[in-house]
Design a protein around this motif. Sequence first.
Motif, short mmCIF file in Angstrom:
data_model
loop_
_atom_site.label_atom_id
_atom_site.label_comp_id
_atom_site.label_asym_id
_atom_site.label_seq_id
_atom_site.Cartn_x
_atom_site.Cartn_y
_atom_site.Cartn_z
N VAL A 38 0.85 -1.20 0.00
CA VAL A 38 0.00 0.00 0.00
C VAL A 38 0.89 1.25 0.00
O VAL A 38 1.86 1.33 0.76
CB VAL A 38 -0.95 0.00 1.22
N THR A 39 0.59 2.21 -0.87
CA THR A 39 1.42 3.41 -0.99
C THR A 39 0.68 4.69 -0.57
O THR A 39 1.31 5.71 -0.33
CB THR A 39 1.92 3.59 -2.43
N PHE A 40 -0.64 4.63 -0.52
CA PHE A 40 -1.40 5.83 -0.17
C PHE A 40 -2.80 5.44 0.30
O PHE A 40 -3.42 4.55 -0.27
CB PHE A 40 -1.52 6.76 -1.38
N GLU A 58 -10.14 5.85 -0.65
CA GLU A 58 -9.41 5.07 -1.64
C GLU A 58 -8.09 4.56 -1.06
O GLU A 58 -7.49 5.22 -0.21
CB GLU A 58 -9.07 5.92 -2.87
N ILE A 59 -7.70 3.41 -1.55
CA ILE A 59 -6.40 2.86 -1.17
C ILE A 59 -5.62 2.63 -2.45
O ILE A 59 -6.15 2.08 -3.42
CB ILE A 59 -6.57 1.54 -0.39
N GLU A 60 -4.37 3.11 -2.47
CA GLU A 60 -3.52 2.89 -3.64
C GLU A 60 -2.36 1.99 -3.24
O GLU A 60 -1.81 2.10 -2.15
CB GLU A 60 -2.98 4.21 -4.16
N SER A 61 -1.97 1.12 -4.18
CA SER A 61 -0.82 0.25 -3.95
C SER A 61 0.08 0.31 -5.17
O SER A 61 -0.27 0.95 -6.16
CB SER A 61 -1.28 -1.19 -3.71
N VAL A 62 1.22 -0.38 -5.10
CA VAL A 62 2.10 -0.41 -6.27
C VAL A 62 1.41 -1.07 -7.45
O VAL A 62 1.86 -0.96 -8.57
CB VAL A 62 3.45 -1.12 -5.99
N ILE B 329 -1.61 9.83 -19.09
CA ILE B 329 -0.68 8.95 -18.38
C ILE B 329 -0.66 7.58 -19.05
O ILE B 329 -1.70 7.05 -19.44
CB ILE B 329 -1.14 8.80 -16.91
N THR B 330 0.53 6.99 -19.16
CA THR B 330 0.63 5.62 -19.67
C THR B 330 0.98 4.63 -18.57
O THR B 330 0.52 3.50 -18.59
CB THR B 330 1.66 5.53 -20.81
N SER B 331 1.84 5.04 -17.63
CA SER B 331 2.23 4.18 -16.50
C SER B 331 2.57 5.10 -15.33
O SER B 331 3.04 6.21 -15.54
CB SER B 331 3.51 3.39 -16.79
N SER B 332 2.39 4.59 -14.11
CA SER B 332 2.82 5.37 -12.94
C SER B 332 3.03 4.42 -11.78
O SER B 332 2.42 3.36 -11.71
CB SER B 332 1.76 6.41 -12.59
N THR B 333 3.91 4.82 -10.88
CA THR B 333 4.11 4.03 -9.67
C THR B 333 4.76 4.89 -8.59
O THR B 333 5.35 5.92 -8.89
CB THR B 333 4.99 2.79 -9.95
N ALA B 334 4.62 4.44 -7.35
CA ALA B 334 5.38 5.03 -6.26
C ALA B 334 6.78 4.42 -6.38
O ALA B 334 6.95 3.24 -6.13
CB ALA B 334 4.74 4.69 -4.92
N SER B 335 7.75 5.23 -6.82
CA SER B 335 9.07 4.68 -7.11
C SER B 335 9.81 4.30 -5.83
O SER B 335 10.10 5.18 -5.00
CB SER B 335 9.89 5.72 -7.89
N PRO B 336 10.14 3.01 -5.66
CA PRO B 336 10.86 2.61 -4.44
C PRO B 336 12.25 3.25 -4.36
O PRO B 336 12.70 3.59 -3.27
CB PRO B 336 10.97 1.09 -4.58
N THR B 337 12.92 3.45 -5.49
CA THR B 337 14.28 4.00 -5.47
C THR B 337 14.27 5.50 -5.23
O THR B 337 15.07 6.03 -4.45
CB THR B 337 15.01 3.67 -6.78
N LEU B 338 13.37 6.23 -5.90
CA LEU B 338 13.34 7.68 -5.77
C LEU B 338 12.52 8.13 -4.55
O LEU B 338 12.65 9.27 -4.12
CB LEU B 338 12.76 8.33 -7.03
N GLY B 339 11.70 7.25 -4.03
CA GLY B 339 10.86 7.61 -2.89
C GLY B 339 9.80 8.64 -3.23
O GLY B 339 9.37 9.41 -2.38
N ARG B 340 9.38 8.68 -4.48
CA ARG B 340 8.30 9.59 -4.88
C ARG B 340 7.56 9.02 -6.08
O ARG B 340 8.01 8.03 -6.67
CB ARG B 340 8.87 10.97 -5.21
#
Lengths: 126, 381
Positions: A38-40, A58-62, B329-340
């Motif tokens: 979970v990220t948010f 809402e819950i967001e994950s990777v 947007i085409t893809s997005s993620t919480a980047s583990p390496t960048l922390g954002r």
Amino acid sequence: MASPTDRFYTETHEWIKLQGERVLLGITRFAVDELTDVTFVELPAIGKILAVGKAFGEIESVKATSELYAPVNGAVVEVNEAVKKDPSTVNADPYEAGWLVAVKTGPVDTSKLMSAAQYDAKFNIH
Amino acid sequence: MATRSKFSTGVFLSQTLNLLKTPLHEFHVSQGARMVDFAGWDMPLLYRGIIAEHQHTRKSASVFDVSHMGRVKFTGPDAVKFLNHLLTRNIAGAAVGQSLYSLVCNENGGVMDDVIVSRLEKHHLMVCNASNRLKLLAWFDRHRPGFDVQIHDETMQTAMVALQGPKVIELLDAVLPEPVAGLTRYHCMVQRYMLIPFTVCRSGYTGEDGVEVICGNSTALMAIKFLLKSDGEGAESLLHPAGLGARDTLRLEAGMPLYGHELNETVDPISAGLSWAVAKNKDFIGSKVLAGLAQHGTPQKLVGLLIDSPRTPRQDMAVLAGGKPVGRITSSTASPTLGRTIAMAYVLSEFSEPGTAVEVDLRGTPLAATVTKLPFYKRAV
């Protein structure tokens, strides 16, 4: 792992735990495993009125974004700040430290909710 | 809770369709992997956790089962001529042991797939996306008349694993008969281990150093168990299995396109920032359109976005500038390496300059974002 027996469950993977005039609300281990990390977590403000079956956060994950549905009618009286600060708390401990909101309710109609045994049977959780 | 996910999972589907299984399926299940339907294959999404597997790959070594990807062999006197008719890259000059990233385009210059073609001693081997394998085989069949070429789909007879991470090369060189340290990037070699041949290519989809290995079905399970044991067992070992979840977040940090997200038949390689993979000196299917786009520029471009929010936008959400839509947007993620939060997006070319301020419309909530150069992550060499 069997779900805790001291609470009630929805088909959409929320749980509630009755605490006198209020209920504690969270999502199940099954849901957390489904979401992955979970990220948010977007939670309603204190005072927000929840209505059964309506989305309240809402819950967001990777991997995915999920809507949270209210299992009960009532007003949000407390929000878990720890989860907002560190969303991975939901992964680590969905039933205790990872609760989401506390809701002040009238008498809760649990007839439409599932017991732990019913929930586990429905989703093949052992 | 109702989930909008890029991976459809067996549990929520409530029925297991007739999913294909790789030769390593038994291994994934024995490791407690969470399996998902990916392009019709029952594949591991994760073993321990996506972020943990991502971080392990960046600092150590991971093994990914990528046997679902298509492996197609081309032989015959016209193999090179045929491939050059279909591929955006010129493979005529490729030496034995060389691998080339290329695109397969339609007549309009739309991307049908992105592939890696390796020249081996007696044939050419194409690795394509699982989701596009059958489409490509039909496309090849359609264009084969007039060419003396044999096309053999070896996907079901072979397995493929990606070994990725800074520790991979030393780990392999401790166990393989021939060192891979001397193999340069985008080159491949055939080795034998106890008479069993396998192909090793210095390539990958994570932004890390590493190799991709192709071997016969019957040896894959033994090979992966052997490799995982070779550096000890348990949490202290260097090499861990990683799933498709981490593969996706790793490739996104590395700014690599994923078919179905950054690439599809309505986008061209020039807009996707892949003009380096489009030959200017040969005719191929789509070459005329692409030459025009390369010369005159494209209306939109693929860019990176750094998002000033912990929230993660999803595919097809609008990118706004001054309140008006200028991209998606085409893809997005919480980047583990960048922390954002990071994203890739197509935006109108006038908004593609690094530093341009835009917003992402997350179902009514605007997220501030800044256009940035790709990749987000580059390994220290």
